[in-house]
Structure formats: structure tokens, C-alpha cells
Design a protein around this motif. Structure first.
Motif, PDB file in Angstrom:
ATOM      1  N   VAL A 158       0.857  -1.188   0.000  1.00 47.24           N
ATOM      2  CA  VAL A 158       0.000   0.000   0.000  1.00 47.24           C
ATOM      3  C   VAL A 158       0.888   1.232   0.000  1.00 47.24           C
ATOM      4  O   VAL A 158       1.758   1.377   0.854  1.00 47.24           O
ATOM      5  CB  VAL A 158      -0.943   0.012   1.231  1.00 47.24           C
ATOM      6  CG1 VAL A 158      -1.792   1.259   1.252  1.00 47.24           C
ATOM      7  CG2 VAL A 158      -1.799  -1.242   1.245  1.00 47.24           C
ATOM      8  N   ILE A 159       0.677   2.084  -0.963  1.00 52.18           N
ATOM      9  CA  ILE A 159       1.427   3.337  -1.039  1.00 52.18           C
ATOM     10  C   ILE A 159       0.433   4.466  -0.846  1.00 52.18           C
ATOM     11  O   ILE A 159      -0.561   4.564  -1.564  1.00 52.18           O
ATOM     12  CB  ILE A 159       2.142   3.483  -2.397  1.00 52.18           C
ATOM     13  CG1 ILE A 159       3.134   2.335  -2.586  1.00 52.18           C
ATOM     14  CG2 ILE A 159       2.834   4.833  -2.480  1.00 52.18           C
ATOM     15  CD1 ILE A 159       3.791   2.314  -3.938  1.00 52.18           C
ATOM     16  N   LYS A 160       0.701   5.306   0.142  1.00 47.92           N
ATOM     17  CA  LYS A 160      -0.185   6.429   0.425  1.00 47.92           C
ATOM     18  C   LYS A 160       0.582   7.730   0.245  1.00 47.92           C
ATOM     19  O   LYS A 160       1.742   7.837   0.624  1.00 47.92           O
ATOM     20  CB  LYS A 160      -0.723   6.368   1.857  1.00 47.92           C
ATOM     21  CG  LYS A 160      -1.671   5.233   2.101  1.00 47.92           C
ATOM     22  CD  LYS A 160      -2.241   5.299   3.497  1.00 47.92           C
ATOM     23  CE  LYS A 160      -3.219   4.171   3.726  1.00 47.92           C
ATOM     24  NZ  LYS A 160      -3.820   4.240   5.070  1.00 47.92           N
ATOM     25  N   GLU A 161      -0.088   8.681  -0.311  1.00 45.85           N
ATOM     26  CA  GLU A 161       0.504  10.009  -0.461  1.00 45.85           C
ATOM     27  C   GLU A 161      -0.472  11.004   0.152  1.00 45.85           C
ATOM     28  O   GLU A 161      -1.646  11.029  -0.204  1.00 45.85           O
ATOM     29  CB  GLU A 161       0.727  10.350  -1.926  1.00 45.85           C
ATOM     30  CG  GLU A 161       1.375  11.694  -2.120  1.00 45.85           C
ATOM     31  CD  GLU A 161       1.653  11.984  -3.581  1.00 45.85           C
ATOM     32  OE1 GLU A 161       1.732  13.166  -3.915  1.00 45.85           O
ATOM     33  OE2 GLU A 161       1.777  11.031  -4.372  1.00 45.85           O
ATOM     34  N   ILE A 162       0.018  11.787   1.080  1.00 44.96           N
ATOM     35  CA  ILE A 162      -0.823  12.765   1.751  1.00 44.96           C
ATOM     36  C   ILE A 162      -0.237  14.151   1.505  1.00 44.96           C
ATOM     37  O   ILE A 162       0.920  14.410   1.828  1.00 44.96           O
ATOM     38  CB  ILE A 162      -0.904  12.498   3.269  1.00 44.96           C
ATOM     39  CG1 ILE A 162      -1.468  11.093   3.525  1.00 44.96           C
ATOM     40  CG2 ILE A 162      -1.734  13.557   3.963  1.00 44.96           C
ATOM     41  CD1 ILE A 162      -1.436  10.677   4.972  1.00 44.96           C
ATOM     42  N   ASN A 163      -1.040  15.022   0.939  1.00 49.24           N
ATOM     43  CA  ASN A 163      -0.635  16.416   0.729  1.00 49.24           C
ATOM     44  C   ASN A 163      -1.384  17.280   1.730  1.00 49.24           C
ATOM     45  O   ASN A 163      -2.608  17.225   1.809  1.00 49.24           O
ATOM     46  CB  ASN A 163      -0.961  16.874  -0.697  1.00 49.24           C
ATOM     47  CG  ASN A 163      -0.144  16.119  -1.720  1.00 49.24           C
ATOM     48  OD1 ASN A 163       1.018  15.815  -1.484  1.00 49.24           O
ATOM     49  ND2 ASN A 163      -0.753  15.816  -2.851  1.00 49.24           N
TER      50      ASN A 163
END
Length: 56
Positions: free
Chosen positions: A4-9
Motif C-alpha cells: 500500500v502506497i499512500k501520499e498525503i498532501n
């Protein structure tokens, strides 16, 4: 095994605003006053009594 790859901006904006007493409604003023008094009373109850030193 799943990957799982998560990107949070995240972006934030800080605004400074001066609120004059005339701009605050009575309802808001009373609510703030009540909350401040409750917090102060909690602080008084949880405060550790300080020892008084004996004077000679």
C-alpha cells in the motif's frame, strides 16, 4: 503480501485577525467567559499546594 502506497498532501493557512470587543456578540462573550471560568476552576482544584517554609 499487498503493498500500500499512500501520499498525503497537507497545506495550511494561518491568518491573523484582530477582533474588537464591538465585533463579539454577547452570546459568544458569555460562552467564552463560562469556558474560561470552568478551566480556571479546574486548574485551582488540580494545583499542587506549595509548602510554606518556616521562618526563624
Amino acid at each position: 503480501m499487498p503493498l500500500v502506497i499512500k501520499e498525503i498532501n497537507v497545506s495550511t493557512t494561518v491568518e491573523k485577525k484582530v477582533v474588537l470587543p464591538e465585533d463579539v456578540s454577547d452570546k459568544v462573550y458569555e460562552r467564552m467567559k463560562k469556558e474560561i471560568l470552568e478551566e480556571l476552576s479546574l486548574m485551582d482544584r488540580t494545583a499542587v499546594p506549595q509548602r510554606k517554609s518556616k521562618e526563624r
